[in-house]
Design a protein around this motif. Structure first.
Motif, PDB file in Angstrom:
ATOM      1  N   ILE B   6       0.827  -1.200   0.000  1.00  0.00           N
ATOM      2  CA  ILE B   6       0.000   0.000   0.000  1.00  0.00           C
ATOM      3  C   ILE B   6       0.866   1.256   0.000  1.00  0.00           C
ATOM      4  O   ILE B   6       0.590   2.224  -0.705  1.00  0.00           O
ATOM      5  N   GLU B  45      -4.426  -8.230 -10.249  1.00  0.00           N
ATOM      6  CA  GLU B  45      -4.899  -8.964  -9.066  1.00  0.00           C
ATOM      7  C   GLU B  45      -4.401  -8.284  -7.804  1.00  0.00           C
ATOM      8  O   GLU B  45      -3.210  -8.288  -7.507  1.00  0.00           O
ATOM      9  N   PHE B  46      -5.334  -7.702  -7.064  1.00  0.00           N
ATOM     10  CA  PHE B  46      -5.006  -6.888  -5.900  1.00  0.00           C
ATOM     11  C   PHE B  46      -5.599  -7.516  -4.639  1.00  0.00           C
ATOM     12  O   PHE B  46      -6.719  -8.019  -4.663  1.00  0.00           O
ATOM     13  N   PHE B  47      -4.859  -7.427  -3.565  1.00  0.00           N
ATOM     14  CA  PHE B  47      -5.345  -7.981  -2.285  1.00  0.00           C
ATOM     15  C   PHE B  47      -5.725  -6.891  -1.289  1.00  0.00           C
ATOM     16  O   PHE B  47      -6.154  -7.185  -0.172  1.00  0.00           O
ATOM     17  N   GLU B  48      -5.572  -5.647  -1.674  1.00  0.00           N
ATOM     18  CA  GLU B  48      -5.831  -4.532  -0.770  1.00  0.00           C
ATOM     19  C   GLU B  48      -6.772  -3.546  -1.445  1.00  0.00           C
ATOM     20  O   GLU B  48      -6.683  -3.363  -2.652  1.00  0.00           O
ATOM     21  N   PRO B  49      -7.606  -2.805  -0.721  1.00  0.00           N
ATOM     22  CA  PRO B  49      -7.900  -3.028   0.699  1.00  0.00           C
ATOM     23  C   PRO B  49      -8.757  -4.273   0.889  1.00  0.00           C
ATOM     24  O   PRO B  49      -9.517  -4.660  -0.015  1.00  0.00           O
ATOM     25  N   VAL B  51     -11.625  -6.892   2.051  1.00  0.00           N
ATOM     26  CA  VAL B  51     -13.093  -6.781   2.056  1.00  0.00           C
ATOM     27  C   VAL B  51     -13.626  -7.294   3.390  1.00  0.00           C
ATOM     28  O   VAL B  51     -13.336  -8.429   3.767  1.00  0.00           O
ATOM     29  N   PRO B  52     -14.403  -6.493   4.133  1.00  0.00           N
ATOM     30  CA  PRO B  52     -14.937  -6.953   5.423  1.00  0.00           C
ATOM     31  C   PRO B  52     -15.832  -8.167   5.250  1.00  0.00           C
ATOM     32  O   PRO B  52     -16.608  -8.247   4.289  1.00  0.00           O
ATOM     33  N   VAL B  53     -15.739  -9.079   6.173  1.00  0.00           N
ATOM     34  CA  VAL B  53     -16.580 -10.274   6.152  1.00  0.00           C
ATOM     35  C   VAL B  53     -17.774 -10.062   7.081  1.00  0.00           C
ATOM     36  O   VAL B  53     -17.609  -9.630   8.221  1.00  0.00           O
ATOM     37  N   ILE B  54     -18.957 -10.316   6.583  1.00  0.00           N
ATOM     38  CA  ILE B  54     -20.158 -10.212   7.426  1.00  0.00           C
ATOM     39  C   ILE B  54     -20.961 -11.512   7.296  1.00  0.00           C
ATOM     40  O   ILE B  54     -20.694 -12.317   6.394  1.00  0.00           O
ATOM     41  N   PRO B  56     -24.553 -13.061   6.469  1.00  0.00           N
ATOM     42  CA  PRO B  56     -25.935 -12.814   6.036  1.00  0.00           C
ATOM     43  C   PRO B  56     -26.886 -13.552   6.972  1.00  0.00           C
ATOM     44  O   PRO B  56     -26.475 -14.496   7.651  1.00  0.00           O
ATOM     45  N   PRO B  64     -28.704  -8.832   8.372  1.00  0.00           N
ATOM     46  CA  PRO B  64     -27.372  -9.439   8.411  1.00  0.00           C
ATOM     47  C   PRO B  64     -26.591  -8.909   9.624  1.00  0.00           C
ATOM     48  O   PRO B  64     -27.058  -8.016  10.334  1.00  0.00           O
ATOM     49  N   ASP B  66     -24.132  -6.990  10.094  1.00  0.00           N
ATOM     50  CA  ASP B  66     -23.660  -5.602  10.172  1.00  0.00           C
ATOM     51  C   ASP B  66     -24.810  -4.587  10.108  1.00  0.00           C
ATOM     52  O   ASP B  66     -24.576  -3.394   9.921  1.00  0.00           O
ATOM     53  N   ARG B 262     -28.393  -0.704   6.969  1.00  0.00           N
ATOM     54  CA  ARG B 262     -26.927  -0.871   6.893  1.00  0.00           C
ATOM     55  C   ARG B 262     -26.339   0.417   6.335  1.00  0.00           C
ATOM     56  O   ARG B 262     -26.661   0.816   5.223  1.00  0.00           O
ATOM     57  N   LEU B 264     -23.759   2.627   4.462  1.00  0.00           N
ATOM     58  CA  LEU B 264     -22.855   2.287   3.346  1.00  0.00           C
ATOM     59  C   LEU B 264     -21.653   3.220   3.336  1.00  0.00           C
ATOM     60  O   LEU B 264     -21.686   4.283   3.933  1.00  0.00           O
TER      61      LEU B 264
ATOM     62  N   TYR C  35       1.799  -9.903  -6.203  1.00  0.00           N
ATOM     63  CA  TYR C  35       0.536  -9.246  -6.557  1.00  0.00           C
ATOM     64  C   TYR C  35       0.545  -7.818  -6.058  1.00  0.00           C
ATOM     65  O   TYR C  35       0.833  -7.603  -4.886  1.00  0.00           O
ATOM     66  N   PRO C  36       0.134  -6.869  -6.805  1.00  0.00           N
ATOM     67  CA  PRO C  36       0.000  -6.965  -8.254  1.00  0.00           C
ATOM     68  C   PRO C  36       1.381  -6.984  -8.893  1.00  0.00           C
ATOM     69  O   PRO C  36       2.293  -6.326  -8.405  1.00  0.00           O
TER      70      PRO C  36
ATOM     71  N   TYR D 158      -7.528 -12.685  -4.571  1.00  0.00           N
ATOM     72  CA  TYR D 158      -7.508 -11.231  -4.823  1.00  0.00           C
ATOM     73  C   TYR D 158      -8.920 -10.692  -4.712  1.00  0.00           C
ATOM     74  O   TYR D 158      -9.883 -11.359  -5.085  1.00  0.00           O
ATOM     75  N   VAL D 159      -9.025  -9.453  -4.197  1.00  0.00           N
ATOM     76  CA  VAL D 159     -10.341  -8.965  -3.779  1.00  0.00           C
ATOM     77  C   VAL D 159     -11.323  -8.756  -4.925  1.00  0.00           C
ATOM     78  O   VAL D 159     -12.527  -8.906  -4.746  1.00  0.00           O
ATOM     79  N   GLN D 160     -10.802  -8.405  -6.086  1.00  0.00           N
ATOM     80  CA  GLN D 160     -11.755  -8.244  -7.191  1.00  0.00           C
ATOM     81  C   GLN D 160     -11.961  -9.559  -7.917  1.00  0.00           C
ATOM     82  O   GLN D 160     -12.424  -9.578  -9.058  1.00  0.00           O
ATOM     83  N   LEU D 173     -18.483  -4.853  -1.734  1.00  0.00           N
ATOM     84  CA  LEU D 173     -18.394  -3.973  -0.561  1.00  0.00           C
ATOM     85  C   LEU D 173     -18.138  -4.782   0.713  1.00  0.00           C
ATOM     86  O   LEU D 173     -17.416  -4.330   1.606  1.00  0.00           O
ATOM     87  N   ASN D 175     -18.026  -9.186   2.148  1.00  0.00           N
ATOM     88  CA  ASN D 175     -18.091 -10.605   1.828  1.00  0.00           C
ATOM     89  C   ASN D 175     -19.275 -11.193   2.588  1.00  0.00           C
ATOM     90  O   ASN D 175     -19.230 -11.327   3.810  1.00  0.00           O
ATOM     91  N   ARG D 178     -22.196 -17.466   2.254  1.00  0.00           N
ATOM     92  CA  ARG D 178     -22.579 -18.562   3.131  1.00  0.00           C
ATOM     93  C   ARG D 178     -21.534 -19.681   2.986  1.00  0.00           C
ATOM     94  O   ARG D 178     -20.665 -19.636   2.127  1.00  0.00           O
ATOM     95  N   ASN D 213     -27.245 -12.639  -0.985  1.00  0.00           N
ATOM     96  CA  ASN D 213     -28.006 -13.107   0.180  1.00  0.00           C
ATOM     97  C   ASN D 213     -28.728 -11.943   0.865  1.00  0.00           C
ATOM     98  O   ASN D 213     -28.805 -11.861   2.086  1.00  0.00           O
ATOM     99  N   VAL D 215     -27.832  -8.791   0.891  1.00  0.00           N
ATOM    100  CA  VAL D 215     -26.932  -7.739   1.348  1.00  0.00           C
ATOM    101  C   VAL D 215     -26.341  -7.012   0.138  1.00  0.00           C
ATOM    102  O   VAL D 215     -25.803  -7.655  -0.768  1.00  0.00           O
TER     103      VAL D 215
END
Lengths: 264, 264, 264, 264
Positions: B6, B45-49, B51-54, B56, B64, B66, B262, B264, C35-36, D158-160, D173, D175, D178, D213, D215
C-alpha cells in the motif's frame, strides 16, 4: 421582500411534510377536478438567488474580471514556486515563462478545487527529438491529473500521450495542434473528485473538458485515478482537497503565457 | 508485507509525476518495441484493501450481522422518537409498530447518510377511503425524501403518488402491491446528495433504488429536491448532513415491522 | 499491421472468457509470487484508434477545418429556412443576420445530434423595453432546448430567464453580458438526450455547457425536459433523433454572425 | 379523456416555443405581481402514463408475474444451450442445474438488455482446492460482464476476484458468503451500456447493482469494459445490442436453481 420569499421557500419541505395529513384529506370532490391543473408562467419565474455580475474581457481569451491571473508576462514568483516551496529556476523571456531543463516542476502557491483555466503554450520552433521527446511538458490539474502538452504537429506517439490527452487515460477527440513555435491555447473546465468515506475511492471522479485552440478535444471525460506513467490509475486514488496547479519539467524548453483561472 | 504494498502504491503518482522526465527520455529504439506490451494476469490482481466479512441472515429479508436493527417487534423507544424528541404515541401491537392518527411522525434517534434499508409495512385489512386516503403513510429518507406508502391495490391515484413512488417525482416502474392486510417489503438503496459550495444546489442529487416485495420499482432515480406536496422541488434544496429516517403519520393505522438499516 | 492489433483486441474478451478455466487453474505455487505484478510503461501505450487531425483557425472563435459553417456573413438561404421550409424573412445586413419581427423562427436545414456550436449575437444598441422585452431571442438546441439570448446588461428579470440561462431551468453561473450593441459569443457544447424504451423518458438527459464571451456560465447541466414557458418540463419529454438548430423570433431585432458547428 | 391529456402534453413544447413572443410581451404591470406565483397540489399530480400492475410472488425471491423463468428445477434445454447452440452437457440433479467440467459455458437462447435477475447458486459442500480453484463459476451479464461466483467462505483470493466481485474490476463492498454447500442468492440489477458513434466507446458504461443473500455488495458500479482475465478492459469495448446471459464452466461442479429475469 426578496428575503421573505426565500424564507418561505426554506420552510416549504418541512411545512408540507408535516401538513400533508390534513391537506391531502380534502374531500375527493374537490381534489379530482382537473389533473394536472394548469400552471401560469409566473410559477416558474424565480429571482433568487441572484446571479453575480462580472465583466468579460474585451477579447475572448483574456482574463475576465473574476479571474485570478496566474501569469501575465512578468513576475513568476508571485504565484508560483518549485515543488519544495522555493523560487523556480524557470525563466521569464519576452513575456513568456519558459521551462528550464532540470529545474523540476513549478506549482501555484494557491490551491484549487473546481475551476475554469486558460493557459497558452508554445513548443520550440526548432524541432528536436520525436514522440514523447519533442516539446513535452504538462498541465497537472490539482497536481495529479495531467493534460498533456506536447508538440503533436506531425509527430506520432501513442494516442493517449499526444497533446491534449489526459495522459494515458483519454486520447483527444481530434488533434488540433498548431505548428511548433506557434502559440496554442487550452481552455480547461475541471470538476474535482469527491471521495468515499474509505478515502481510497472516488464518489465522483475528476471530470475534464478541454478546448484546444478553441476546438473541443475532451468532453467532460472522467478520470480513473491520478495520472500514472506505469500501472493502473484506479489503485492510486487517495482522498485530497484543494491542490496546486502544476506545470511539468519534461526537459524541453516549452513556453507558457496568459495563464488565468476562475474558481467555480 | 501488505502494508508495504500500500505504501508503495501511495507514492506512485508522485514518483512518476516527478520522474517522467527521465524515464520517458529513453531512446526511441527501446521505446517502440511493442505497443501495448503484453500484460500478465497477476498485474490485475489486488489484495488490498481487504473486504470486510459479514454474516448474512439465515433467511433473506432478515438483518445481516452488520445491520442496525431499528425495530424488531418490541421496544419502539430505543431507536425512535417523535419530531420533538419525545416518546412517540405510535403503538406496538402483536410485534408490529402501528401509526396512531394525530401522533405525528416518528423519527430515528440516529442520523444516516448513505444506506441500505429493509422495512415491512401493512395497510389495514379493512379498506376505508380511496386514493390518497387509503392506507397512507410514508418512509422519509433523510427526513426529506419520501418513498410513498399507500394501499395501491386496486386503488387509483396520481401515478407519482401511488405506493413505491418517490412522492410527486417518480412513479414506480410497476405496481407490485399486495392486498390490504398483507405484509409488504421495501428494500431501499439510498445515496445521499452531495452539495455545491452555494449550499442551495446538489452537486449530486439523492439517488434511490427500491425493490417492492422483491420487484425492482425504482432504478437509481435522481430526485429534483425534497419531497413537496405543492410546488417545484428544485427550489427547496438546502445543504444538509446525516438525517434521521422518518415514518409519516397520514392519519391511517399503517403497521410496520422488521426494520433494519446498513450504513454504506 | 495496425489492423491486426485491432483484430486481436476484438477477440480478447471472448478468448479470455472461454479460456479462464484453464489459465486460472495454474498451480498456486506459480500464481502467488507477486501481486500486483509490476507493469511496464508500454502496457498502457496504445496507437489505436488513430486521432483525426484537423486545422484550428488562425484565431480562436473562427471555424476550424472540420466545422460546418452555418452563417459567415452572406447567404442565409443555403443553410437556413423558416419553420415551414420556406425562405426566411430575416435579413442580412452588414454581414450579420437580423431577426425581423413576425417572421417566426429560423431553423437549419441540417439536423444535429451532439455538437460544439459557436454563435455570436448582438442586442440593439438602442435600448427599448425591459426584462424579457429587451433584446430577446434564443438559440434552441435540437429545436427544443433554449439557451436564452437577452440583453441582460443592467436589465433585471427572473434568473433562469436572463442571458445564458437554460430558459426556466438553469440560471447562468454568472452574468457575463457585454453592453447592448456589442457583439457577444456563445460557445456551446451539447450532448443530446438518449431515450428509454417507453419513448417518454430520458435514459440520459440533454447536457449543456456554455461559455459566454469566454466565461463558463453553464457547466454540463442536465435538462429536465424541453423548454417550456408554462409548466413542468419532465412531462413533455418525447423521443426524438437529430433535430435542426433554431433561432427564435421574439419580436426584437437581435443580430447574429459567425455561426459554425462541429458534430461530435 | 386520458388520451386527450396526452395529446395536449405532446403539443406543449412546440406551442410555447412558438408562442413565447406574444405571451411574454404582456405589460410589465401584469407580469410582475408575484414571483414565483403560488402553485396548487393538483399541478403536480399526473395520471399518465399508467403504471403496469403485476403480481409479486407469495415469497420474496420467487418469480413475480412479469418474470421470465429461466430455470425452475426441471428442463434446462428450453431456455439454455451451449456456446455453439447445441444442448448443454450440464446436468439437472435434484432440481438444480450443475456444471459439468469441460462442458463449456451455457447461455440463454433469449437475449437481454437491461434487466433484474435473480439467481441462486451453491458451491460443493466438499471443499477442494483454494483461491480461484474452489467453487468457481460466473454469471456473465450480456455474455461479457462477469459477476464472480466463487466459494469465498474463508478462502482468500484477490479482492476483485472473490464472490460477488465484478471480476477484476470491482471488489464487493462486503463478503456476504454462506458456507460451502449452502444455497446463496444474487439479485442483480443491470443497466446495459449505450455506445458512442465510433462503436469503440461507451456513451454510458454498463452499471451493476448486486445483493448477495440480501446484502448490498455492488452499488450501481460502472464497468470499464468487458471482463478480462488479462489486460485493460477499456480497450476491448465493442458496440453490441441484446446478448444472452451466460453461466461459466470453470471446472467446478457449482449448482444453480431458481433463475428468473425481468426485462426493464
Amino acid at each position: 421582500m426578496k428575503k421573505s420569499v426565500i424564507t418561505v421557500l426554506m420552510l416549504l419541505p418541512f411545512v408540507f411534510c408535516m401538513a400533508q395529513g390534513q391537506q391531502r384529506n380534502a374531500p375527493p370532490s374537490q381534489q379530482k377536478q382537473e389533473y394536472p391543473a394548469r400552471m401560469t408562467p409566473q410559477m416558474t419565474e424565480f429571482f433568487e438567488p441572484a446571479v453575480p455580475v462580472i465583466q468579460p474581457a474585451a477579447q475572448v481569451g483574456m482574463p475576465p474580471s473574476d479571474a485570478i491571473v496566474l501569469f501575465n508576462g512578468s513576475d513568476v514568483n508571485k504565484e508560483w514556486e518549485d515543488s519544495k516551496g522555493n523560487p523556480t529556476k524557470w525563466v521569464v523571456e519576452n513575456g513568456s515563462l519558459v521551462c528550464v531543463k532540470g529545474s523540476g516542476v513549478i506549482q501555484t502557491k494557491r490551491k484549487f478545487n473546481d475551476f475554469q483555466l486558460h493557459i497558452e503554450w508554445k513548443s520550440p520552433s526548432e524541432v528536436k527529438g520525436d514522440g514523447q521527446g519533442r516539446g513535452n511538458s504538462g498541465v497537472y490539474l490539482q497536481s495529479l491529473y495531467e493534460v498533456q502538452v506536447l508538440d503533436s504537429y506531425d509527430n506520432p506517439t501513442y494516442v493517449q500521450g499526444q497533446a491534449g490527452s489526459l495522459y494515458k487515460q483519454h486520447a483527444p477527440l481530434v488533434n488540433a495542434c498548431r505548428k511548433p513555435g506557434e502559440w496554442q491555447s487550452y481552455d480547461i473546465i475541471y470538476t474535482a473528485p469527491r471521495f468515499e468515506e474509505d478515502t481510497l475511492s472516488f464518489f465522483t471522479p475528476p471530470r475534464v473538458t478541454v478546448l484546444h485552440n478553441g476546438v473541443l478535444i475532451q468532453n467532460n471525460v472522467s478520470l480513473r485515478g491520478p495520472t500514472l506513467y506505469i500501472g493502473m490509475p484506479e489503485y492510486s486514488v487517495r482522498k485530497h482537497g484543494a491542490m496546486p496547479l502544476v506545470l511539468q519539467d519534461h526537459g524541453n524548453p516549452v513556453a507558457y503565457r496568459n495563464i488565468w483561472i476562475r474558481e467555480l
